[in-house]
Design a protein around this motif. Structure first.
Motif, PDB file in Angstrom:
ATOM      1  N   GLN A  39      14.014 -38.794 -24.368  1.00 35.23           N
ATOM      2  CA  GLN A  39      14.166 -39.374 -25.708  1.00 35.23           C
ATOM      3  C   GLN A  39      15.041 -40.633 -25.655  1.00 35.23           C
ATOM      4  O   GLN A  39      14.734 -41.640 -26.304  1.00 35.23           O
ATOM      5  CB  GLN A  39      14.779 -38.341 -26.656  1.00 35.23           C
ATOM      6  N   ALA A  40      16.129 -40.578 -24.881  1.00 33.81           N
ATOM      7  CA  ALA A  40      17.011 -41.736 -24.751  1.00 33.81           C
ATOM      8  C   ALA A  40      16.276 -42.890 -24.073  1.00 33.81           C
ATOM      9  O   ALA A  40      16.435 -44.062 -24.452  1.00 33.81           O
ATOM     10  CB  ALA A  40      18.258 -41.356 -23.950  1.00 33.81           C
ATOM     11  N   PHE A  41      15.462 -42.565 -23.081  1.00 30.27           N
ATOM     12  CA  PHE A  41      14.663 -43.580 -22.387  1.00 30.27           C
ATOM     13  C   PHE A  41      13.675 -44.231 -23.363  1.00 30.27           C
ATOM     14  O   PHE A  41      13.546 -45.463 -23.419  1.00 30.27           O
ATOM     15  CB  PHE A  41      13.922 -42.927 -21.222  1.00 30.27           C
ATOM     16  N   GLY A  42      13.010 -43.409 -24.160  1.00 26.21           N
ATOM     17  CA  GLY A  42      12.063 -43.928 -25.149  1.00 26.21           C
ATOM     18  C   GLY A  42      12.745 -44.795 -26.187  1.00 26.21           C
ATOM     19  O   GLY A  42      12.199 -45.835 -26.601  1.00 26.21           O
ATOM     20  N   ALA A  43      13.938 -44.382 -26.621  1.00 26.62           N
ATOM     21  CA  ALA A  43      14.678 -45.172 -27.604  1.00 26.62           C
ATOM     22  C   ALA A  43      15.064 -46.536 -27.037  1.00 26.62           C
ATOM     23  O   ALA A  43      15.022 -47.557 -27.733  1.00 26.62           O
ATOM     24  CB  ALA A  43      15.933 -44.413 -28.040  1.00 26.62           C
ATOM     25  N   THR A  44      15.434 -46.563 -25.761  1.00 27.21           N
ATOM     26  CA  THR A  44      15.770 -47.830 -25.104  1.00 27.21           C
ATOM     27  C   THR A  44      14.581 -48.788 -25.151  1.00 27.21           C
ATOM     28  O   THR A  44      14.719 -49.968 -25.494  1.00 27.21           O
ATOM     29  CB  THR A  44      16.194 -47.581 -23.646  1.00 27.21           C
ATOM     30  N   LEU A  45      13.396 -48.282 -24.818  1.00 23.33           N
ATOM     31  CA  LEU A  45      12.196 -49.114 -24.836  1.00 23.33           C
ATOM     32  C   LEU A  45      11.835 -49.558 -26.257  1.00 23.33           C
ATOM     33  O   LEU A  45      11.432 -50.706 -26.488  1.00 23.33           O
ATOM     34  CB  LEU A  45      11.026 -48.354 -24.212  1.00 23.33           C
ATOM     35  N   PHE A  70      15.179 -43.580 -15.589  1.00 25.69           N
ATOM     36  CA  PHE A  70      14.141 -44.224 -14.781  1.00 25.69           C
ATOM     37  C   PHE A  70      14.340 -43.929 -13.295  1.00 25.69           C
ATOM     38  O   PHE A  70      13.382 -43.669 -12.563  1.00 25.69           O
ATOM     39  CB  PHE A  70      14.151 -45.734 -15.030  1.00 25.69           C
ATOM     40  N   GLN A  71      15.591 -43.955 -12.845  1.00 27.21           N
ATOM     41  CA  GLN A  71      15.884 -43.736 -11.426  1.00 27.21           C
ATOM     42  C   GLN A  71      15.836 -42.263 -11.033  1.00 27.21           C
ATOM     43  O   GLN A  71      15.520 -41.941  -9.883  1.00 27.21           O
ATOM     44  CB  GLN A  71      17.274 -44.290 -11.088  1.00 27.21           C
ATOM     45  N   CYS A  72      16.143 -41.370 -11.979  1.00 31.71           N
ATOM     46  CA  CYS A  72      16.336 -39.955 -11.623  1.00 31.71           C
ATOM     47  C   CYS A  72      15.454 -39.008 -12.426  1.00 31.71           C
ATOM     48  O   CYS A  72      15.787 -37.829 -12.594  1.00 31.71           O
ATOM     49  CB  CYS A  72      17.805 -39.561 -11.823  1.00 31.71           C
ATOM     50  N   ARG A  73      14.326 -39.507 -12.944  1.00 31.11           N
ATOM     51  CA  ARG A  73      13.541 -38.690 -13.865  1.00 31.11           C
ATOM     52  C   ARG A  73      13.029 -37.402 -13.228  1.00 31.11           C
ATOM     53  O   ARG A  73      12.836 -36.398 -13.927  1.00 31.11           O
ATOM     54  CB  ARG A  73      12.369 -39.497 -14.436  1.00 31.11           C
ATOM     55  N   GLU A  74      12.837 -37.388 -11.911  1.00 25.49           N
ATOM     56  CA  GLU A  74      12.366 -36.173 -11.255  1.00 25.49           C
ATOM     57  C   GLU A  74      13.522 -35.249 -10.878  1.00 25.49           C
ATOM     58  O   GLU A  74      13.306 -34.106 -10.481  1.00 25.49           O
ATOM     59  CB  GLU A  74      11.571 -36.534  -9.990  1.00 25.49           C
ATOM     60  N   GLN A  75      14.741 -35.755 -11.012  1.00 25.16           N
ATOM     61  CA  GLN A  75      15.909 -34.977 -10.580  1.00 25.16           C
ATOM     62  C   GLN A  75      16.619 -34.278 -11.727  1.00 25.16           C
ATOM     63  O   GLN A  75      17.412 -33.365 -11.492  1.00 25.16           O
ATOM     64  CB  GLN A  75      16.900 -35.892  -9.856  1.00 25.16           C
ATOM     65  N   PHE A  76      16.379 -34.710 -12.961  1.00 25.92           N
ATOM     66  CA  PHE A  76      17.083 -34.128 -14.100  1.00 25.92           C
ATOM     67  C   PHE A  76      16.807 -32.626 -14.199  1.00 25.92           C
ATOM     68  O   PHE A  76      15.658 -32.198 -14.051  1.00 25.92           O
ATOM     69  CB  PHE A  76      16.638 -34.802 -15.405  1.00 25.92           C
ATOM     70  N   PRO A  77      17.832 -31.820 -14.480  1.00 26.48           N
ATOM     71  CA  PRO A  77      17.596 -30.398 -14.757  1.00 26.48           C
ATOM     72  C   PRO A  77      16.619 -30.244 -15.914  1.00 26.48           C
ATOM     73  O   PRO A  77      16.616 -31.044 -16.861  1.00 26.48           O
ATOM     74  CB  PRO A  77      18.991 -29.885 -15.138  1.00 26.48           C
ATOM     75  N   GLU A 133      21.498 -45.266 -20.224  1.00 25.71           N
ATOM     76  CA  GLU A 133      20.725 -44.016 -20.165  1.00 25.71           C
ATOM     77  C   GLU A 133      19.291 -44.259 -19.708  1.00 25.71           C
ATOM     78  O   GLU A 133      18.717 -43.451 -18.969  1.00 25.71           O
ATOM     79  CB  GLU A 133      20.739 -43.344 -21.536  1.00 25.71           C
ATOM     80  N   GLY A 134      18.697 -45.368 -20.146  1.00 27.56           N
ATOM     81  CA  GLY A 134      17.332 -45.669 -19.740  1.00 27.56           C
ATOM     82  C   GLY A 134      17.219 -45.889 -18.247  1.00 27.56           C
ATOM     83  O   GLY A 134      16.265 -45.422 -17.606  1.00 27.56           O
ATOM     84  N   LYS A 145      25.452 -37.616 -17.344  1.00 28.82           N
ATOM     85  CA  LYS A 145      24.867 -37.994 -18.632  1.00 28.82           C
ATOM     86  C   LYS A 145      25.901 -38.700 -19.506  1.00 28.82           C
ATOM     87  O   LYS A 145      25.583 -39.672 -20.199  1.00 28.82           O
ATOM     88  CB  LYS A 145      24.352 -36.740 -19.339  1.00 28.82           C
ATOM     89  N   GLU A 146      27.153 -38.228 -19.471  1.00 25.89           N
ATOM     90  CA  GLU A 146      28.211 -38.850 -20.266  1.00 25.89           C
ATOM     91  C   GLU A 146      28.499 -40.267 -19.774  1.00 25.89           C
ATOM     92  O   GLU A 146      28.689 -41.189 -20.577  1.00 25.89           O
ATOM     93  CB  GLU A 146      29.477 -37.998 -20.205  1.00 25.89           C
ATOM     94  N   PHE A 147      28.543 -40.460 -18.461  1.00 24.07           N
ATOM     95  CA  PHE A 147      28.713 -41.808 -17.917  1.00 24.07           C
ATOM     96  C   PHE A 147      27.587 -42.727 -18.392  1.00 24.07           C
ATOM     97  O   PHE A 147      27.823 -43.856 -18.820  1.00 24.07           O
ATOM     98  CB  PHE A 147      28.718 -41.781 -16.385  1.00 24.07           C
ATOM     99  N   ALA A 148      26.362 -42.241 -18.309  1.00 23.85           N
ATOM    100  CA  ALA A 148      25.211 -43.043 -18.715  1.00 23.85           C
ATOM    101  C   ALA A 148      25.297 -43.417 -20.189  1.00 23.85           C
ATOM    102  O   ALA A 148      24.973 -44.547 -20.582  1.00 23.85           O
ATOM    103  CB  ALA A 148      23.919 -42.279 -18.435  1.00 23.85           C
TER     104      ALA A 148
END
Length: 391
Positions: A63-69, A47-54, A42-43, A33-36
């Motif tokens: 929220q970060a994805f929504g802000a990007t859009l 997008f690539q790992c949405r099913e993998q996030f804890p 972050e978006g 997350k820090e790298f992103a």
């Protein structure tokens, strides 16, 4: 590289290739997350790992994805408003970097950007500033400059009347080539081959100053993959003449290593240099500032390029900061009279010296004095790296 670094690069490579990212065990998602965050992707990571996030981290990632859009849609809406207003005033313009390159990404809205760069002719600069102010943008009162930044609705836009400025460790030949952009403009579009060279030049600027992130390399990757009609023979010849070919080949080598993007640019693999640069770029974030060590990169670069014996470098650095060359001074505020008349350089120096001596905020002057005494071993290491990169 660590497991998280490898996975982070894999995520970005998969996205650029339009592929799904396979799960990987043992990932520290806080590190990822820090790298992103520091590389402002972050978006893409979501997008690539949405099913993998804890589960606990998913709301913040969403929220970060929504802000990007959200910011992407607003930026595009405002840019359309600006374009319409400039056209109505008969002001020619084109965009460069992020806004122009986003179209080549698999998901253009996920290409984040800190600003939107609009290029106009010098003769149109004041009229363009007036247009922006008329649209509600707030910026500096000083508009007789090469670059004018302004803000509205939480977004930053910049007007430029040159692609390259003095003081960016450029040669006069490089500056003249990139600022003579008219032959490469068709309506409101910059020729893609010329634009690609400028992306390399801009990446070079950030690397020499404080640092550069993965996003700028991703721009190169998507243009190579998605941009049709790149004139490689012309580009390689021009890079050679501008003394940028070795640097471009190092960039090509990294694009192949990180993203699997091959091109006529790619140099033969140099594993030790690849590892060194990967570590530096990953740690630094989008513009290098995530790694505090990079805050002295500008002075290290200036001292490394100063020439002469080590004891003389600090004095050369101070002299060049006080009395910059013609390439820098011809774009210095209030020194437009210098363009095409280098014999007036002493007059421009006198103006600059007067500004330095009379301004209330002396912090930049103090910083330059302190930076001139950067330890010699740091300068030597910087010099060795720049030499290997053709810089």
């Amino acid at each position: 590289m660590t497991t998280e670094q490898e996975f982070f690069l894999q995520i970005l490579a998969d996205h650029l290739a339009g592929k799904d990212t396979a799960p990987r065990e043992g990932i520290d998602w806080n590190t990822l997350k820090e790298f992103a965050h520091t590389h402002q992707v972050e978006g893409i990571v979501y997008f690539q790992c949405r099913e993998q996030f804890p589960e606990a981290m998913r709301p913040a990632a969403e929220q970060a994805f929504g802000a990007t859009l959200y910011y992407s849609a607003n930026r595009r809406r405002i840019m359309e408003e600006i374009a319409g207003a400039l056209r109505a005033r008969g002001i020619g313009f084109f965009t460069v970097k992020g806004f122009a390159v986003a179209r080549y990404y698999p998901k253009p809205a996920l290409r984040t950007m800190g600003d939107c760069d609009i290029v106009v002719h010098r003769a149109d600069m004041q009229a363009a500033v007036d247009v922006m102010r008329g649209l509600g943008f707030q910026g500096s009162e000083i508009s007789d400059c090469v670059q004018w930044g302004c803000d509205r609705d939480g977004l930053h836009f910049e007007l430029h009347n040159a692609l390259v400025q003095g003081g960016e460790f450029t040669t006069t030949d490089q500056e003249d080539f990139f600022n003579d952009f008219d032959p490469y403009v068709d309506g409101e579009t910059l020729d893609l081959s010329f634009h690609f060279l400028f992306l390399l030049m801009h990446l070079r600027k950030h690397f020499l100053n404080y640092g550069v992130g993965l996003r700028q390399f991703m721009d190169l990757a998507v243009v190579i993959r998605g941009g049709e009609g790149l004139n490689w023979d012309w580009m390689l010849d021009r890079l050679d003449k501008l003394r940028l070919l070795r640097f471009a080949r190092v960039c090509g080598m990294l694009l192949k290593r990180w993203f699997g993007v091959d091109s006529p640019l790619a140099a033969a693999p140099e594993p030790d240099l690849e590892e060194q640069l990967t570590g530096i770029i990953l740690a630094g974030g989008v513009f290098g500032f995530a790694d505090r060590e990079n805050l002295t990169n500008f002075s290290r670069t200036a001292l490394a390029k100063a020439g002469g014996p080590a004891w003389m470098k600090p004095f050369v650095y101070i002299w060049r900061n006080t009395f910059p060359d013609y390439a820098f001074m011809r774009s210095y505020p209030g020194c437009s009279f210098l363009k095409g008349r280098p014999y007036l350089l002493p007059l421009a120096w006198a103006r600059r010296l007067g500004i330095i001596l009379t301004r209330k905020d002396k912090s930049s002057t103090v910083h330059a004095m302190r930076a001139s005494f950067t330890p010699a071993d740091e300068v030597t290491r910087r010099e060795a790296l720049l030499r290997r990169m053709g810089l």
